[in-house]
Scaffold this motif. Structure first.
Motif, PDB file in Angstrom:
ATOM      1  N   CYS A  40       0.837  -1.203   0.000  1.00 20.12           N
ATOM      2  CA  CYS A  40       0.000   0.000   0.000  1.00 20.12           C
ATOM      3  C   CYS A  40       0.873   1.256   0.000  1.00 20.12           C
ATOM      4  O   CYS A  40       0.640   2.187  -0.778  1.00 20.12           O
ATOM      5  CB  CYS A  40      -0.928  -0.013   1.211  1.00 20.12           C
ATOM      6  N   PHE A  41       1.892   1.278   0.852  1.00 21.08           N
ATOM      7  CA  PHE A  41       2.791   2.433   0.911  1.00 21.08           C
ATOM      8  C   PHE A  41       3.565   2.605  -0.391  1.00 21.08           C
ATOM      9  O   PHE A  41       3.834   3.732  -0.824  1.00 21.08           O
ATOM     10  CB  PHE A  41       3.755   2.306   2.088  1.00 21.08           C
ATOM     11  N   CYS A  42       3.915   1.491  -1.033  1.00 20.00           N
ATOM     12  CA  CYS A  42       4.599   1.568  -2.327  1.00 20.00           C
ATOM     13  C   CYS A  42       3.725   2.293  -3.350  1.00 20.00           C
ATOM     14  O   CYS A  42       4.201   3.145  -4.113  1.00 20.00           O
ATOM     15  CB  CYS A  42       4.934   0.170  -2.842  1.00 20.00           C
ATOM     16  N   GLY A  43       2.432   1.956  -3.359  1.00 20.80           N
ATOM     17  CA  GLY A  43       1.516   2.615  -4.281  1.00 20.80           C
ATOM     18  C   GLY A  43       1.421   4.103  -4.028  1.00 20.80           C
ATOM     19  O   GLY A  43       1.383   4.914  -4.978  1.00 20.80           O
ATOM     20  N   ILE A  44       1.375   4.485  -2.772  1.00 23.83           N
ATOM     21  CA  ILE A  44       1.292   5.915  -2.427  1.00 23.83           C
ATOM     22  C   ILE A  44       2.581   6.633  -2.819  1.00 23.83           C
ATOM     23  O   ILE A  44       2.559   7.739  -3.375  1.00 23.83           O
ATOM     24  CB  ILE A  44       1.022   6.076  -0.912  1.00 23.83           C
ATOM     25  N   ILE A  45       3.721   5.986  -2.554  1.00 21.81           N
ATOM     26  CA  ILE A  45       5.021   6.600  -2.858  1.00 21.81           C
ATOM     27  C   ILE A  45       5.207   6.805  -4.360  1.00 21.81           C
ATOM     28  O   ILE A  45       5.712   7.846  -4.807  1.00 21.81           O
ATOM     29  CB  ILE A  45       6.164   5.734  -2.292  1.00 21.81           C
ATOM     30  N   PHE A  46       4.792   5.819  -5.161  1.00 22.52           N
ATOM     31  CA  PHE A  46       5.042   5.878  -6.599  1.00 22.52           C
ATOM     32  C   PHE A  46       3.925   6.586  -7.386  1.00 22.52           C
ATOM     33  O   PHE A  46       4.017   6.686  -8.609  1.00 22.52           O
ATOM     34  CB  PHE A  46       5.259   4.471  -7.164  1.00 22.52           C
ATOM     35  N   GLN A  47       2.898   7.053  -6.697  1.00 21.85           N
ATOM     36  CA  GLN A  47       1.867   7.839  -7.359  1.00 21.85           C
ATOM     37  C   GLN A  47       2.437   9.205  -7.736  1.00 21.85           C
ATOM     38  O   GLN A  47       2.886   9.962  -6.877  1.00 21.85           O
ATOM     39  CB  GLN A  47       0.653   8.016  -6.440  1.00 21.85           C
ATOM     40  N   LYS A  48       2.465   9.509  -9.028  1.00 22.07           N
ATOM     41  CA  LYS A  48       3.105  10.744  -9.500  1.00 22.07           C
ATOM     42  C   LYS A  48       2.312  11.982  -9.081  1.00 22.07           C
ATOM     43  O   LYS A  48       2.878  13.002  -8.711  1.00 22.07           O
ATOM     44  CB  LYS A  48       3.265  10.711 -11.023  1.00 22.07           C
ATOM     45  N   ASN A  49       0.984  11.895  -9.203  1.00 24.46           N
ATOM     46  CA  ASN A  49       0.158  13.037  -8.823  1.00 24.46           C
ATOM     47  C   ASN A  49       0.035  13.099  -7.302  1.00 24.46           C
ATOM     48  O   ASN A  49       0.201  12.092  -6.607  1.00 24.46           O
ATOM     49  CB  ASN A  49      -1.231  12.925  -9.455  1.00 24.46           C
ATOM     50  N   ALA A  50      -0.291  14.270  -6.811  1.00 23.26           N
ATOM     51  CA  ALA A  50      -0.527  14.426  -5.376  1.00 23.26           C
ATOM     52  C   ALA A  50      -1.706  13.553  -4.957  1.00 23.26           C
ATOM     53  O   ALA A  50      -2.731  13.485  -5.651  1.00 23.26           O
ATOM     54  CB  ALA A  50      -0.810  15.888  -5.042  1.00 23.26           C
ATOM     55  N   VAL A  51      -1.552  12.851  -3.835  1.00 19.43           N
ATOM     56  CA  VAL A  51      -2.583  11.922  -3.384  1.00 19.43           C
ATOM     57  C   VAL A  51      -3.494  12.616  -2.379  1.00 19.43           C
ATOM     58  O   VAL A  51      -3.050  13.062  -1.323  1.00 19.43           O
ATOM     59  CB  VAL A  51      -1.944  10.678  -2.727  1.00 19.43           C
ATOM     60  N   ASP A  52      -4.769  12.704  -2.737  1.00 23.39           N
ATOM     61  CA  ASP A  52      -5.786  13.224  -1.816  1.00 23.39           C
ATOM     62  C   ASP A  52      -6.573  12.021  -1.305  1.00 23.39           C
ATOM     63  O   ASP A  52      -7.432  11.494  -2.011  1.00 23.39           O
ATOM     64  CB  ASP A  52      -6.696  14.226  -2.537  1.00 23.39           C
ATOM     65  N   ILE A  53      -6.235  11.576  -0.105  1.00 19.38           N
ATOM     66  CA  ILE A  53      -6.845  10.365   0.440  1.00 19.38           C
ATOM     67  C   ILE A  53      -8.368  10.481   0.476  1.00 19.38           C
ATOM     68  O   ILE A  53      -9.092   9.524   0.162  1.00 19.38           O
ATOM     69  CB  ILE A  53      -6.311  10.077   1.862  1.00 19.38           C
ATOM     70  N   ALA A  54      -8.864  11.669   0.825  1.00 15.16           N
ATOM     71  CA  ALA A  54     -10.310  11.861   0.941  1.00 15.16           C
ATOM     72  C   ALA A  54     -11.015  11.727  -0.403  1.00 15.16           C
ATOM     73  O   ALA A  54     -12.211  11.425  -0.459  1.00 15.16           O
ATOM     74  CB  ALA A  54     -10.602  13.227   1.554  1.00 15.16           C
ATOM     75  N   ALA A  55     -10.268  11.955  -1.503  1.00 20.50           N
ATOM     76  CA  ALA A  55     -10.881  11.909  -2.829  1.00 20.50           C
ATOM     77  C   ALA A  55     -10.880  10.511  -3.441  1.00 20.50           C
ATOM     78  O   ALA A  55     -11.550  10.286  -4.461  1.00 20.50           O
ATOM     79  CB  ALA A  55     -10.159  12.875  -3.772  1.00 20.50           C
ATOM     80  N   ILE A  56     -10.152   9.569  -2.840  1.00 22.63           N
ATOM     81  CA  ILE A  56     -10.047   8.221  -3.420  1.00 22.63           C
ATOM     82  C   ILE A  56     -11.405   7.546  -3.599  1.00 22.63           C
ATOM     83  O   ILE A  56     -11.652   6.919  -4.640  1.00 22.63           O
ATOM     84  CB  ILE A  56      -9.103   7.346  -2.563  1.00 22.63           C
ATOM     85  N   PRO A  57     -12.345   7.660  -2.633  1.00 34.27           N
ATOM     86  CA  PRO A  57     -13.660   7.023  -2.833  1.00 34.27           C
ATOM     87  C   PRO A  57     -14.436   7.563  -4.028  1.00 34.27           C
ATOM     88  O   PRO A  57     -15.411   6.934  -4.470  1.00 34.27           O
ATOM     89  CB  PRO A  57     -14.405   7.330  -1.523  1.00 34.27           C
ATOM     90  N   ASN A  58     -14.005   8.702  -4.598  1.00 33.87           N
ATOM     91  CA  ASN A  58     -14.706   9.274  -5.748  1.00 33.87           C
ATOM     92  C   ASN A  58     -14.282   8.654  -7.069  1.00 33.87           C
ATOM     93  O   ASN A  58     -14.937   8.868  -8.094  1.00 33.87           O
ATOM     94  CB  ASN A  58     -14.472  10.796  -5.798  1.00 33.87           C
ATOM     95  N   TYR A  59     -13.185   7.905  -7.063  1.00 33.01           N
ATOM     96  CA  TYR A  59     -12.743   7.259  -8.291  1.00 33.01           C
ATOM     97  C   TYR A  59     -13.744   6.177  -8.697  1.00 33.01           C
ATOM     98  O   TYR A  59     -14.303   5.481  -7.852  1.00 33.01           O
ATOM     99  CB  TYR A  59     -11.363   6.612  -8.100  1.00 33.01           C
ATOM    100  N   SER A  60     -13.955   6.041 -10.002  1.00 28.82           N
ATOM    101  CA  SER A  60     -14.929   5.057 -10.496  1.00 28.82           C
ATOM    102  C   SER A  60     -14.502   3.624 -10.177  1.00 28.82           C
ATOM    103  O   SER A  60     -15.339   2.727 -10.064  1.00 28.82           O
ATOM    104  CB  SER A  60     -15.119   5.223 -12.011  1.00 28.82           C
ATOM    105  N   TRP A  61     -13.195   3.413 -10.037  1.00 27.70           N
ATOM    106  CA  TRP A  61     -12.702   2.058  -9.772  1.00 27.70           C
ATOM    107  C   TRP A  61     -12.698   1.708  -8.292  1.00 27.70           C
ATOM    108  O   TRP A  61     -12.385   0.570  -7.923  1.00 27.70           O
ATOM    109  CB  TRP A  61     -11.290   1.862 -10.331  1.00 27.70           C
ATOM    110  N   PHE A  62     -13.040   2.649  -7.414  1.00 26.58           N
ATOM    111  CA  PHE A  62     -12.904   2.445  -5.973  1.00 26.58           C
ATOM    112  C   PHE A  62     -13.656   1.213  -5.451  1.00 26.58           C
ATOM    113  O   PHE A  62     -13.070   0.396  -4.728  1.00 26.58           O
ATOM    114  CB  PHE A  62     -13.357   3.697  -5.227  1.00 26.58           C
ATOM    115  N   PRO A  63     -14.943   1.021  -5.793  1.00 28.09           N
ATOM    116  CA  PRO A  63     -15.643  -0.172  -5.282  1.00 28.09           C
ATOM    117  C   PRO A  63     -14.991  -1.477  -5.732  1.00 28.09           C
ATOM    118  O   PRO A  63     -14.932  -2.445  -4.970  1.00 28.09           O
ATOM    119  CB  PRO A  63     -17.059  -0.033  -5.853  1.00 28.09           C
ATOM    120  N   PHE A  64     -14.486  -1.488  -6.980  1.00 29.13           N
ATOM    121  CA  PHE A  64     -13.817  -2.690  -7.485  1.00 29.13           C
ATOM    122  C   PHE A  64     -12.522  -2.949  -6.714  1.00 29.13           C
ATOM    123  O   PHE A  64     -12.185  -4.096  -6.420  1.00 29.13           O
ATOM    124  CB  PHE A  64     -13.497  -2.533  -8.976  1.00 29.13           C
TER     125      PHE A  64
END
Length: 290
Positions: A40-64
């Protein structure tokens, strides 16, 4: 081709780390939970764009992603049960033969081409997986009462790969692969911690630093196995049925070779035949593409 090779290498490293767990007497369940936290931390570290944790549930892929997180840790526990009841070879065959599910999905849903070389290559690859995975002369022996567990491993592993392909094609933006992966592993980690809390409430949990180190060692290649697999699916080197076949068969083949070189495993004649068929199957699939 590079990303596919990196996906194969990452997945093969998972095999090596798991083999080392038994040598160093690492608690697999505890290490698996720490592995998901690391991934999980690897994914956060390698995410190029700024990560807004609160906005993650808004992604269309979130439930999947949440569903995949549940599947990841569920399938792992099913694999552990299958190993205990039927042996490692049964788990290996069930996991790798599950490639049939995403192959069929790609052929039926995406109308992927199915030429003669590809058909023969896939068939040889499936035979190779079986032959290379069985390390006893007696083949697979499963009690009728335990048969449900490898079936569930087969279905769960196939659904995971199929869902990854579907999401890669329909929902995940190129720059969102790291945070998508981080969400999957984060969900699996949360469930894992609930399991550990339950164990602690029964007095069955004892923290050991080596389990944490084992989890970190496993989590890094685990993250990259998914990251590079998604990259390979969208690279265009093969269609999805070719990617999954080459990926799974190459993992079995290289893992078998590493078992000889690193762990002094003895191979049967049919294991060598499996390695040969694996190479031939990959060549035929590649020839179909080119």
């Amino acid at each position: 081709m590079i990303v596919l090779a990196l996906s194969i290498l990452s997945s093969t490293m998972i095999f090596v780390v798991f083999k080392l767990f038994s040598r160093f007497k690492i608690n697999t369940m505890h290490a698996i939970v720490f592995n998901y936290v690391t991934a999980c931390f690897c994914g956060i570290i390698f995410q190029k764009n700024a990560v807004d944790i609160a906005a993650i549930p808004n992604y269309s892929w979130f439930p999947f992603a949440l569903g995949l997180g549940v599947l990841f840790i569920t399938v792992f526990n099913l694999m552990a049960i299958t190993t205990q009841r039927s042996g490692l070879s049964v788990v290996s065959v069930a996991t790798k033969m599950s490639v049939v599910i995403p192959i069929l999905f790609g052929l039926l849903y995406y109308k992927e081409n199915l030429g003669v070389f590809k058909i023969v290559g896939i068939i040889l690859a499936l035979i190779a997986v079986y032959l290379a995975s069985i390390k006893t002369n007696d083949g697979l022996k499963i009690k009728p009462s335990n048969f449900i567990f490898p079936i569930l491993v087969f279905l769960g592993s196939g659904i995971i790969d199929t869902t990854l392909k579907y999401l890669e094609g329909e929902f995940i933006a190129k720059n969102d692969i790291p945070i998508f992966s981080a969400t999957i592993y984060g969900m699996a980690a949360i469930i894992g911690f609930f399991i550990l809390i339950f164990q602690a409430s029964k007095g069955d949990f004892q923290f050991q630093f080596k389990n944490l180190l084992g989890g970190i060692a496993l989590g890094i290649p685990n993250y990259f196995s998914v990251y590079f697999l998604v990259q390979a699916l969208r690279s265009g080197i093969f269609d999805s049925s070719g990617v999954f076949t080459v990926n799974n068969v190459a993992i079995v083949m290289i893992s078998t070779v590493l078992g000889i070189l690193l762990f002094k495993e003895k191979l049967l004649f049919k294991n060598w035949i499996g390695i040969g068929l694996a190479i031939l199957g990959i060549v035929l699939i590649a020839f179909e593409k080119w």
